[in-house]
Scaffold this motif. Structure first.
Motif, PDB file in Angstrom:
ATOM      1  N   UNK A 344       0.830  -1.203   0.000  1.00 28.75           N
ATOM      2  CA  UNK A 344       0.000   0.000   0.000  1.00 28.75           C
ATOM      3  C   UNK A 344       0.866   1.255   0.000  1.00 28.75           C
ATOM      4  N   UNK A 345       1.947   1.251   0.782  1.00 22.54           N
ATOM      5  CA  UNK A 345       2.836   2.410   0.832  1.00 22.54           C
ATOM      6  C   UNK A 345       3.442   2.679  -0.539  1.00 22.54           C
ATOM      7  N   UNK A 346       3.864   1.617  -1.226  1.00 23.75           N
ATOM      8  CA  UNK A 346       4.429   1.779  -2.566  1.00 23.75           C
ATOM      9  C   UNK A 346       3.377   2.324  -3.524  1.00 23.75           C
ATOM     10  N   UNK A 347       2.140   1.859  -3.360  1.00 22.08           N
ATOM     11  CA  UNK A 347       1.053   2.333  -4.216  1.00 22.08           C
ATOM     12  C   UNK A 347       0.807   3.830  -4.012  1.00 22.08           C
ATOM     13  N   UNK A 348       0.932   4.307  -2.769  1.00 23.85           N
ATOM     14  CA  UNK A 348       0.744   5.729  -2.478  1.00 23.85           C
ATOM     15  C   UNK A 348       1.873   6.591  -3.030  1.00 23.85           C
ATOM     16  N   UNK A 349       3.001   5.990  -3.318  1.00 24.68           N
ATOM     17  CA  UNK A 349       4.107   6.748  -3.867  1.00 24.68           C
ATOM     18  C   UNK A 349       4.647   7.764  -2.874  1.00 24.68           C
ATOM     19  N   UNK A 350       4.891   8.986  -3.330  1.00 21.10           N
ATOM     20  CA  UNK A 350       5.482  10.016  -2.474  1.00 21.10           C
ATOM     21  C   UNK A 350       4.577  10.411  -1.316  1.00 21.10           C
ATOM     22  N   UNK A 351       3.336  10.018  -1.369  1.00 20.81           N
ATOM     23  CA  UNK A 351       2.386  10.342  -0.290  1.00 20.81           C
ATOM     24  C   UNK A 351       2.254   9.199   0.716  1.00 20.81           C
ATOM     25  N   UNK A 352       3.255   8.284   0.737  1.00 20.62           N
ATOM     26  CA  UNK A 352       3.141   7.125   1.622  1.00 20.62           C
ATOM     27  C   UNK A 352       3.073   7.520   3.088  1.00 20.62           C
ATOM     28  N   UNK A 353       3.633   8.682   3.448  1.00 12.73           N
ATOM     29  CA  UNK A 353       3.585   9.129   4.839  1.00 12.73           C
ATOM     30  C   UNK A 353       2.168   9.297   5.342  1.00 12.73           C
ATOM     31  N   UNK A 354       1.250   9.749   4.470  1.00  6.81           N
ATOM     32  CA  UNK A 354      -0.155   9.909   4.861  1.00  6.81           C
ATOM     33  C   UNK A 354      -0.758   8.562   5.241  1.00  6.81           C
ATOM     34  N   UNK A 355      -0.482   7.541   4.416  1.00  6.12           N
ATOM     35  CA  UNK A 355      -0.998   6.198   4.694  1.00  6.12           C
ATOM     36  C   UNK A 355      -0.442   5.666   6.012  1.00  6.12           C
ATOM     37  N   UNK A 356       0.861   5.809   6.226  1.00 10.18           N
ATOM     38  CA  UNK A 356       1.482   5.235   7.413  1.00 10.18           C
ATOM     39  C   UNK A 356       1.056   5.965   8.676  1.00 10.18           C
ATOM     40  N   UNK A 357       0.844   7.267   8.572  1.00 11.23           N
ATOM     41  CA  UNK A 357       0.346   8.012   9.728  1.00 11.23           C
ATOM     42  C   UNK A 357      -1.060   7.543  10.095  1.00 11.23           C
ATOM     43  N   UNK A 358      -1.886   7.272   9.106  1.00 11.53           N
ATOM     44  CA  UNK A 358      -3.232   6.754   9.371  1.00 11.53           C
ATOM     45  C   UNK A 358      -3.157   5.364   9.999  1.00 11.53           C
ATOM     46  N   UNK A 359      -2.231   4.549   9.506  1.00 16.24           N
ATOM     47  CA  UNK A 359      -2.057   3.216  10.083  1.00 16.24           C
ATOM     48  C   UNK A 359      -1.643   3.309  11.538  1.00 16.24           C
ATOM     49  N   UNK A 360      -0.784   4.273  11.875  1.00 17.14           N
ATOM     50  CA  UNK A 360      -0.334   4.445  13.254  1.00 17.14           C
ATOM     51  C   UNK A 360      -1.498   4.810  14.163  1.00 17.14           C
ATOM     52  N   UNK A 361      -2.431   5.583  13.641  1.00 21.19           N
ATOM     53  CA  UNK A 361      -3.571   5.974  14.478  1.00 21.19           C
ATOM     54  C   UNK A 361      -4.550   4.822  14.681  1.00 21.19           C
ATOM     55  N   UNK A 362      -4.613   3.927  13.693  1.00 16.37           N
ATOM     56  CA  UNK A 362      -5.544   2.799  13.785  1.00 16.37           C
ATOM     57  C   UNK A 362      -4.937   1.619  14.541  1.00 16.37           C
ATOM     58  N   UNK A 363      -3.611   1.456  14.424  1.00 16.27           N
ATOM     59  CA  UNK A 363      -2.920   0.334  15.053  1.00 16.27           C
ATOM     60  C   UNK A 363      -1.777   0.886  15.906  1.00 16.27           C
ATOM     61  N   UNK A 364      -2.115   1.523  17.011  1.00 18.00           N
ATOM     62  CA  UNK A 364      -1.086   2.261  17.784  1.00 18.00           C
ATOM     63  C   UNK A 364      -0.136   1.325  18.516  1.00 18.00           C
ATOM     64  N   UNK A 365       1.047   1.847  18.773  1.00 25.16           N
ATOM     65  CA  UNK A 365       2.032   1.140  19.586  1.00 25.16           C
ATOM     66  C   UNK A 365       2.730   2.133  20.481  1.00 25.16           C
ATOM     67  N   UNK A 366       4.031   1.965  20.713  1.00 23.88           N
ATOM     68  CA  UNK A 366       4.759   2.888  21.577  1.00 23.88           C
ATOM     69  C   UNK A 366       4.902   4.219  20.885  1.00 23.88           C
ATOM     70  N   UNK A 367       5.101   5.322  21.635  1.00 25.01           N
ATOM     71  CA  UNK A 367       5.255   6.630  21.012  1.00 25.01           C
ATOM     72  C   UNK A 367       6.437   6.625  20.043  1.00 25.01           C
ATOM     73  N   UNK A 368       6.273   7.368  18.987  1.00 23.14           N
ATOM     74  CA  UNK A 368       7.344   7.452  18.013  1.00 23.14           C
ATOM     75  C   UNK A 368       6.830   8.027  16.719  1.00 23.14           C
ATOM     76  N   UNK A 369       7.711   8.491  15.861  1.00 24.79           N
ATOM     77  CA  UNK A 369       7.267   9.088  14.594  1.00 24.79           C
ATOM     78  C   UNK A 369       6.628   8.048  13.695  1.00 24.79           C
ATOM     79  N   UNK A 370       5.742   8.521  12.828  1.00 18.00           N
ATOM     80  CA  UNK A 370       5.062   7.597  11.920  1.00 18.00           C
ATOM     81  C   UNK A 370       6.010   7.059  10.874  1.00 18.00           C
ATOM     82  N   UNK A 371       7.012   7.853  10.488  1.00 18.15           N
ATOM     83  CA  UNK A 371       7.952   7.406   9.481  1.00 18.15           C
ATOM     84  C   UNK A 371       9.355   7.633   9.984  1.00 18.15           C
ATOM     85  N   UNK A 372      10.272   6.903   9.389  1.00  8.79           N
ATOM     86  CA  UNK A 372      11.683   7.034   9.800  1.00  8.79           C
ATOM     87  C   UNK A 372      12.228   8.380   9.368  1.00  8.79           C
TER      88      UNK A 372
END
Length: 372
Positions: A344-372
């Motif tokens: 999915x991230x590859x499909x989003x291309x340069x906008x993959x950060x939006x997808x991963x940030x949404x994933x972080x909100x839906x599947x939370x874990x320890x505090x930390x940035x959404x992307x490296x």
């Protein structure tokens, strides 16, 4: 008595050696070959290694190596006589010259030996060094080996100031580490290696050590780790049903982003995955799906410009989304979530950060940035 070697050898830097480990002659020792000795012409502190010193810096010396069955009588005609103990660490024992300039095999068994090192002509060779450089042999060495239990080194005879210098130097050397000290040093070295490896692993995985489960993952774990290592840790802590839900969510997002979720022959496949049913045709065969994508005018045709490190050209977005569906049906729910999210991230291309940030909100874990 057997003569193992007899001839003239060329020394450099006033040294030559008996070596019993050709791959690692000095072993792992970090101390002087004369450490703890009272004599300095034959350093025997390193296991399986003898460091022999000549008076002549550079040039030829005579050398004889003998093997005796018992201790021979000392020959007082030699000017310098010392004794040390020696035990080969491999069967491959040889007389070696500096920097690999010569190697002569010595037939010695892997048992404890006593070694008597006899020298004559040290001072004269130094005084006539230019003649020695032209080939004159003045200094001579004799090594006599015989089976004997380990014992401290011993100075039997010393006449030259050169030999006195090396004996005095040896006495100033600290003793080699005890077995207990070596074991402790090895333990500290192993611990340092372990800590360094863990630190490297933490850096690779976003500041946190991965579980064995994460380390065992295959597929696109490295790709997702590069984009969002913290998300990987969050997925790892989800229960299996949560991981499967993450895989289904990522599949949907990829197909929505590529405009495939509304295509009449694709929508049933997405529903089948989410409800655990078998995939309908043509999804039983990936080549067939690819032909349908290319041949159906109702399938959108959009491209994604290069956004990730490994991408070199724009790629059709619909083909990038396709693997997310197959990833979502992977038998291992964590593997399914990882591979589907990466697709999915590859499909989003340069906008993959939006997808991963949404994933972080839906599947939370320890505090930390959404992307490296």
């Amino acid at each position: 008595m057997r003569t193992l070697f007899s001839g003239d050898i060329g020394v450099s830097y006033g040294q030559f050696y008996v070596v019993s480990d050709p791959e690692n002659p000095y072993g792992d020792a970090s101390y002087s070959p004369r450490a703890g000795q009272t004599t300095g012409l034959c350093g025997a502190a390193v296991p399986g290694y003898l460091f022999l010193t000549s008076g002549l810096h550079t040039g030829p010396i005579g050398c004889t190596v003998e093997l005796h069955g018992t201790e021979p009588e000392p020959d007082e005609s030699w000017e310098e006589i010392t004794e040390v103990s020696f035990r080969p660490v491999t069967p491959e024992v040889s007389l070696e010259l500096w920097a690999g300039d010569g190697s002569f095999p010595l037939a010695l068994d892997m048992v404890d030996h006593r070694v008597r090192h006899c020298v004559s002509g040290m001072s004269e060779a130094v005084e006539r060094e230019l003649e020695c450089l032209d080939g004159l042999v003045i200094e001579r060495h004799l090594l006599q080996f015989w089976p004997a239990p380990p014992a401290p080194d011993r100075l039997i005879k010393q006449t030259s100031t050169g030999a006195a210098y090396w004996h005095d130097l040896a006495r100033k050397e600290p003793p080699p580490p005890t077995p207990e000290e070596r074991a402790e040093a090895e333990r500290r070295a192993r611990e340092a290696e372990r800590v360094a490896a863990e630190d490297a692993l933490r850096r690779e995985w976003g500041g946190r050590l991965p579980t064995e489960r994460l380390l065992d993952l295959r597929g696109n774990v490295a790709g997702l780790r590069e984009l969002a290592p913290h998300l990987l840790h969050a997925l790892d802590r989800l229960p299996p049903e949560g991981q499967r839900a993450a895989a289904h969510w990522a599949m949907r997002r990829a197909y929505e982003e590529a405009g495939l979720d509304g295509v009449d022959w694709i929508a049933p496949a997405l529903d089948a995955v989410e409800h655990g049913r078998p995939l309908p045709p043509p999804f039983h065969d990936r080549d067939s799906v690819a032909r349908h994508l290319l041949g159906d005018p109702n399938v959108p045709d959009t491209t994604v410009p290069p956004a990730l490190r490994w991408q070199t050209a724009a790629i059709r977005q619909q083909f990038l989304a396709l693997p997310a569906l197959y990833a979502a049906v992977e038998g291992d729910p964590l593997q399914a979530a990882v591979d589907a999210l990466f697709a999915a991230a590859v499909t989003y291309g340069s906008d993959y950060g939006t997808l991963l940030a949404e994933a972080r909100s839906l599947f939370p874990g320890e505090p930390g940035p959404a992307t490296a």
